[in-house]
Design a protein around this motif. Structure first.
Motif, PDB file in Angstrom:
ATOM      1  N   TYR A   1     -30.027  -2.770  54.019  1.00  0.00           N
ATOM      2  CA  TYR A   1     -28.686  -2.825  54.103  1.00  0.00           C
ATOM      3  C   TYR A   1     -28.460  -1.775  52.801  1.00  0.00           C
ATOM      4  N   VAL A   2     -28.886  -2.296  51.555  1.00  0.00           N
ATOM      5  CA  VAL A   2     -28.691  -1.392  50.395  1.00  0.00           C
ATOM      6  C   VAL A   2     -29.355   0.020  50.471  1.00  0.00           C
TER       7      VAL A   2
ATOM      8  N   PRO B   1     -33.438  -7.862  55.444  1.00  0.00           N
ATOM      9  CA  PRO B   1     -32.092  -7.141  55.882  1.00  0.00           C
ATOM     10  C   PRO B   1     -31.497  -6.677  54.742  1.00  0.00           C
ATOM     11  N   PHE B   2     -31.412  -7.272  53.316  1.00  0.00           N
ATOM     12  CA  PHE B   2     -30.673  -7.099  52.349  1.00  0.00           C
ATOM     13  C   PHE B   2     -30.914  -5.738  51.756  1.00  0.00           C
ATOM     14  N   PHE B   3     -32.245  -5.601  51.572  1.00  0.00           N
ATOM     15  CA  PHE B   3     -32.868  -4.166  51.019  1.00  0.00           C
ATOM     16  C   PHE B   3     -32.823  -3.071  52.176  1.00  0.00           C
TER      17      PHE B   3
ATOM     18  N   VAL C   1     -35.301 -11.322  52.690  1.00  0.00           N
ATOM     19  CA  VAL C   1     -34.592 -10.204  51.983  1.00  0.00           C
ATOM     20  C   VAL C   1     -34.746  -9.051  52.474  1.00  0.00           C
TER      21      VAL C   1
END
Length: 279
Positions: A10-11, A6-8, A4
Protein backbone atom coordinates in the motif's frame (compact mmCIF):
# COMPACT_ATOMS: atom_id res chain seq x y z
CA UNK A 1 6.70 -11.10 8.11
CA UNK A 2 4.03 -11.86 5.51
CA UNK A 3 1.54 -9.85 7.55
CA UNK A 4 3.25 -6.55 6.73
CA UNK A 5 3.44 -7.21 2.99
CA UNK A 6 0.03 -5.59 2.30
CA UNK A 7 1.09 -2.53 4.28
CA UNK A 8 4.35 -2.09 2.37
CA UNK A 9 2.47 -2.73 -0.88
CA UNK A 10 0.00 0.00 0.00
CA UNK A 11 2.77 2.44 0.94
CA UNK A 12 4.70 1.69 -2.23
CA UNK A 13 1.68 1.99 -4.52
CA UNK A 14 -0.03 5.04 -3.04
CA UNK A 15 2.91 6.96 -1.52
CA UNK A 16 6.28 6.09 -2.97
CA UNK A 17 5.15 5.60 -6.58
CA UNK A 18 3.35 8.99 -6.84
CA UNK A 19 6.32 10.75 -5.26
CA UNK A 20 8.66 9.03 -7.70
CA UNK A 21 6.50 10.07 -10.66
CA UNK A 22 6.47 13.67 -9.44
CA UNK A 23 10.23 13.63 -8.94
CA UNK A 24 10.73 12.48 -12.53
CA UNK A 25 8.07 14.65 -14.20
CA UNK A 26 9.21 17.79 -12.37
CA UNK A 27 12.48 17.59 -14.30
CA UNK A 28 10.78 17.16 -17.68
CA UNK A 29 10.03 19.95 -20.12
CA UNK A 30 7.66 20.02 -23.12
CA UNK A 31 8.48 22.02 -26.23
CA UNK A 32 5.51 24.36 -26.95
CA UNK A 33 5.84 23.83 -30.74
CA UNK A 34 6.79 20.20 -31.23
CA UNK A 35 5.48 18.96 -27.83
CA UNK A 36 8.67 16.92 -27.52
CA UNK A 37 9.63 16.11 -23.94
CA UNK A 38 13.20 16.55 -22.74
CA UNK A 39 15.03 16.63 -19.42
CA UNK A 40 15.16 20.12 -18.00
CA UNK A 41 15.26 22.03 -14.72
CA UNK A 42 13.14 24.90 -16.07
CA UNK A 43 10.03 23.96 -14.09
CA UNK A 44 11.93 23.55 -10.84
CA UNK A 45 13.66 26.91 -11.33
CA UNK A 46 10.38 28.60 -12.31
CA UNK A 47 8.58 27.62 -9.09
CA UNK A 48 11.23 29.38 -6.98
CA UNK A 49 10.31 32.83 -8.23
CA UNK A 50 7.46 35.13 -9.18
CA UNK A 51 3.89 34.16 -8.35
CA UNK A 52 4.94 30.65 -7.35
CA UNK A 53 7.37 31.98 -4.76
CA UNK A 54 4.63 34.22 -3.35
CA UNK A 55 2.35 31.17 -3.19
CA UNK A 56 4.91 29.24 -1.15
CA UNK A 57 5.42 32.22 1.16
CA UNK A 58 1.65 32.67 1.53
CA UNK A 59 1.18 29.01 2.46
CA UNK A 60 4.10 29.13 4.89
CA UNK A 61 2.76 32.29 6.54
CA UNK A 62 -0.77 30.94 6.86
CA UNK A 63 0.42 27.55 8.14
CA UNK A 64 2.84 29.04 10.67
CA UNK A 65 0.31 31.49 12.12
CA UNK A 66 -2.53 28.99 12.34
CA UNK A 67 -0.26 26.26 13.74
CA UNK A 68 1.03 28.48 16.55
CA UNK A 69 -2.42 29.87 17.39
CA UNK A 70 -3.99 26.42 17.17
CA UNK A 71 -1.30 24.97 19.44
CA UNK A 72 -1.72 27.70 22.08
CA UNK A 73 -5.53 27.58 22.08
CA UNK A 74 -5.66 23.79 21.93
CA UNK A 75 -3.14 23.40 24.76
CA UNK A 76 -5.05 25.87 26.93
CA UNK A 77 -8.34 24.05 26.27
CA UNK A 78 -6.81 20.64 27.00
CA UNK A 79 -5.26 21.85 30.27
CA UNK A 80 -8.53 23.48 31.35
CA UNK A 81 -10.53 20.32 30.65
CA UNK A 82 -8.11 18.01 32.44
CA UNK A 83 -7.93 20.28 35.49
CA UNK A 84 -11.69 20.52 35.89
CA UNK A 85 -12.92 18.73 38.98
CA UNK A 86 -15.26 15.85 38.24
CA UNK A 87 -14.49 16.56 34.63
CA UNK A 88 -14.68 13.01 33.33
CA UNK A 89 -17.93 13.70 31.47
CA UNK A 90 -16.65 17.06 30.22
CA UNK A 91 -13.41 15.44 29.05
CA UNK A 92 -15.40 12.81 27.15
CA UNK A 93 -17.54 15.46 25.49
CA UNK A 94 -14.56 17.63 24.53
CA UNK A 95 -12.57 14.71 23.13
CA UNK A 96 -15.57 13.40 21.20
CA UNK A 97 -16.32 16.84 19.79
CA UNK A 98 -12.64 17.34 18.95
CA UNK A 99 -12.58 14.05 17.06
CA UNK A 100 -15.54 15.18 14.96
CA UNK A 101 -14.44 18.78 14.39
CA UNK A 102 -10.84 17.84 13.55
CA UNK A 103 -12.17 15.88 10.58
CA UNK A 104 -14.77 18.45 9.53
CA UNK A 105 -13.13 20.39 6.73
CA UNK A 106 -13.17 20.92 3.03
CA UNK A 107 -16.07 22.47 1.14
CA UNK A 108 -18.73 21.83 3.85
CA UNK A 109 -16.66 23.79 6.37
CA UNK A 110 -16.15 26.67 3.95
CA UNK A 111 -19.86 26.93 3.19
CA UNK A 112 -20.72 26.69 6.88
CA UNK A 113 -18.60 29.78 7.57
CA UNK A 114 -19.93 31.56 4.47
CA UNK A 115 -23.50 30.95 5.66
CA UNK A 116 -22.61 32.20 9.14
CA UNK A 117 -20.22 35.17 8.83
CA UNK A 118 -19.97 35.68 5.08
CA UNK A 119 -21.11 38.89 3.41
CA UNK A 120 -24.71 37.65 3.52
CA UNK A 121 -24.29 35.27 6.44
CA UNK A 122 -26.81 34.79 9.23
CA UNK A 123 -24.64 36.35 11.94
CA UNK A 124 -23.55 39.20 9.67
CA UNK A 125 -27.14 40.02 8.76
CA UNK A 126 -28.23 39.83 12.41
CA UNK A 127 -25.50 42.23 13.55
CA UNK A 128 -26.29 44.70 10.80
CA UNK A 129 -30.09 44.57 10.86
CA UNK A 130 -30.85 43.97 14.52
CA UNK A 131 -27.96 45.71 16.26
CA UNK A 132 -26.68 48.08 13.61
CA UNK A 133 -23.19 46.67 13.94
CA UNK A 134 -20.73 45.35 11.38
CA UNK A 135 -17.73 43.06 11.47
CA UNK A 136 -15.32 45.99 11.76
CA UNK A 137 -13.86 45.65 8.30
CA UNK A 138 -13.29 41.92 8.71
CA UNK A 139 -13.91 39.83 5.61
CA UNK A 140 -14.05 36.08 5.49
CA UNK A 141 -12.59 36.02 1.99
CA UNK A 142 -9.05 36.98 3.00
CA UNK A 143 -5.95 35.51 4.59
CA UNK A 144 -7.28 36.43 8.04
CA UNK A 145 -10.65 34.86 7.33
CA UNK A 146 -9.01 31.73 6.01
CA UNK A 147 -6.87 31.50 9.15
CA UNK A 148 -10.02 31.71 11.28
CA UNK A 149 -11.59 28.84 9.33
CA UNK A 150 -8.42 26.74 9.64
CA UNK A 151 -8.42 27.19 13.42
CA UNK A 152 -11.84 25.52 13.47
CA UNK A 153 -10.25 22.14 12.81
CA UNK A 154 -6.69 22.78 14.00
CA UNK A 155 -7.61 23.56 17.63
CA UNK A 156 -9.53 20.24 18.05
CA UNK A 157 -6.64 18.42 16.38
CA UNK A 158 -4.27 19.94 18.93
CA UNK A 159 -6.54 18.84 21.77
CA UNK A 160 -6.58 15.26 20.52
CA UNK A 161 -2.81 15.25 20.08
CA UNK A 162 -1.75 16.83 23.35
CA UNK A 163 -4.19 15.26 25.84
CA UNK A 164 -2.28 11.94 26.05
CA UNK A 165 0.95 13.84 26.83
CA UNK A 166 -0.78 15.88 29.55
CA UNK A 167 -2.25 12.73 31.07
CA UNK A 168 1.21 11.14 31.09
CA UNK A 169 2.54 13.74 33.53
CA UNK A 170 2.95 11.68 36.68
CA UNK A 171 1.51 13.12 39.93
CA UNK A 172 4.58 11.78 41.74
CA UNK A 173 6.73 14.32 39.91
CA UNK A 174 4.68 17.22 41.28
CA UNK A 175 4.62 15.68 44.76
CA UNK A 176 8.40 15.22 44.75
CA UNK A 177 8.82 18.79 43.54
CA UNK A 178 6.59 20.11 46.33
CA UNK A 179 8.42 18.03 48.95
CA UNK A 180 11.70 19.52 47.83
CA UNK A 181 10.31 23.03 48.26
CA UNK A 182 9.98 23.96 44.59
CA UNK A 183 7.39 26.51 43.56
CA UNK A 184 4.83 25.95 40.83
CA UNK A 185 6.93 28.01 38.40
CA UNK A 186 10.04 25.95 39.21
CA UNK A 187 8.14 22.72 38.66
CA UNK A 188 7.02 23.78 35.19
CA UNK A 189 10.41 25.32 34.41
CA UNK A 190 12.54 22.30 35.31
CA UNK A 191 10.17 19.30 35.24
CA UNK A 192 6.81 19.71 33.53
CA UNK A 193 7.97 22.13 30.84
CA UNK A 194 10.89 20.04 29.52
CA UNK A 195 8.69 16.92 29.50
CA UNK A 196 5.85 18.64 27.64
CA UNK A 197 8.03 20.62 25.23
CA UNK A 198 8.66 17.76 22.75
CA UNK A 199 4.99 16.72 22.39
CA UNK A 200 3.88 20.36 22.12
CA UNK A 201 6.47 21.07 19.44
CA UNK A 202 5.59 17.85 17.63
CA UNK A 203 1.87 18.63 17.73
CA UNK A 204 2.56 22.13 16.39
CA UNK A 205 4.49 20.61 13.49
CA UNK A 206 1.53 18.33 12.81
CA UNK A 207 -0.80 21.35 12.73
CA UNK A 208 1.60 23.12 10.38
CA UNK A 209 1.61 20.18 7.98
CA UNK A 210 -2.19 19.92 8.08
CA UNK A 211 -2.65 23.61 7.32
CA UNK A 212 0.02 23.62 4.63
CA UNK A 213 -1.59 20.70 2.79
CA UNK A 214 -5.21 21.89 3.06
CA UNK A 215 -6.83 22.66 -0.28
CA UNK A 216 -10.61 22.23 -0.57
CA UNK A 217 -11.51 24.76 2.15
CA UNK A 218 -9.26 27.43 0.68
CA UNK A 219 -10.48 26.73 -2.85
CA UNK A 220 -14.13 27.08 -1.90
CA UNK A 221 -13.57 30.12 0.31
CA UNK A 222 -11.04 32.39 -1.42
CA UNK A 223 -10.53 30.87 -4.87
CA UNK A 224 -7.32 32.35 -6.30
CA UNK A 225 -7.47 35.66 -4.42
CA UNK A 226 -5.04 34.43 -1.75
CA UNK A 227 -1.63 33.13 -2.89
CA UNK A 228 -1.39 29.51 -1.74
CA UNK A 229 0.72 26.75 -3.26
CA UNK A 230 -2.10 24.19 -3.17
CA UNK A 231 -4.27 26.51 -5.29
CA UNK A 232 -1.40 27.05 -7.73
CA UNK A 233 -0.99 23.28 -8.09
CA UNK A 234 -4.71 22.91 -8.83
CA UNK A 235 -4.55 25.65 -11.47
CA UNK A 236 -1.55 24.02 -13.12
CA UNK A 237 -3.00 20.51 -13.14
CA UNK A 238 -6.30 21.77 -14.55
CA UNK A 239 -4.40 23.18 -17.57
CA UNK A 240 -4.62 26.80 -16.45
CA UNK A 241 -1.02 27.26 -17.56
CA UNK A 242 0.72 28.32 -20.73
CA UNK A 243 1.42 25.72 -23.41
CA UNK A 244 4.55 23.73 -22.66
CA UNK A 245 4.49 24.38 -18.91
CA UNK A 246 2.33 21.45 -17.84
CA UNK A 247 5.04 20.15 -15.51
CA UNK A 248 4.95 23.28 -13.36
CA UNK A 249 2.22 21.75 -11.23
CA UNK A 250 4.31 18.66 -10.63
CA UNK A 251 7.32 20.78 -9.71
CA UNK A 252 5.16 22.74 -7.26
CA UNK A 253 3.86 19.50 -5.76
CA UNK A 254 7.40 18.15 -5.44
CA UNK A 255 8.51 21.27 -3.57
CA UNK A 256 5.52 20.94 -1.30
CA UNK A 257 6.33 17.29 -0.59
CA UNK A 258 9.92 18.20 0.25
CA UNK A 259 8.78 20.87 2.73
CA UNK A 260 6.22 18.58 4.34
CA UNK A 261 8.82 15.79 4.46
CA UNK A 262 11.24 18.02 6.39
CA UNK A 263 8.50 19.00 8.83
CA UNK A 264 7.35 15.43 9.39
CA UNK A 265 10.94 14.20 9.82
CA UNK A 266 11.37 16.78 12.57
CA UNK A 267 8.02 15.67 14.02
CA UNK A 268 9.17 12.03 14.08
CA UNK A 269 12.41 13.03 15.82
CA UNK A 270 10.51 15.01 18.44
CA UNK A 271 8.09 12.12 18.97
CA UNK A 272 11.04 9.82 19.56
CA UNK A 273 12.31 12.08 22.33
CA UNK A 274 8.79 12.27 23.77
CA UNK A 275 8.49 8.49 24.03
CA UNK A 276 11.82 8.36 25.86
CA UNK A 277 10.58 10.83 28.47
CA UNK A 278 7.11 9.34 28.92
CA UNK A 279 7.97 5.64 28.77
Amino acid sequence: MLGVVPFFGYVGLFLLLPVGVLAVEAFRSTDPVTFEETWSTDSVVAVTGGAYRRAYLGSLELSLVTAVLGAVLGLALAVAVLRTRRGRLLRRLVLTASGVLANFGGIPLAFAFIATIGNAGVLTAFLQDALGLGLGGFTLYSMTGLALVYLYFLVPLMVLTIVPALEALRPQWREASDNLGASGWQYWRYVGGPVLAPPVIGATMLLFASAFAAYATARALVGSSVPLVTLQIANALSSNVVVGSENLGKALALGMIVLIGVVMAFYAWVQGRTQRWLS
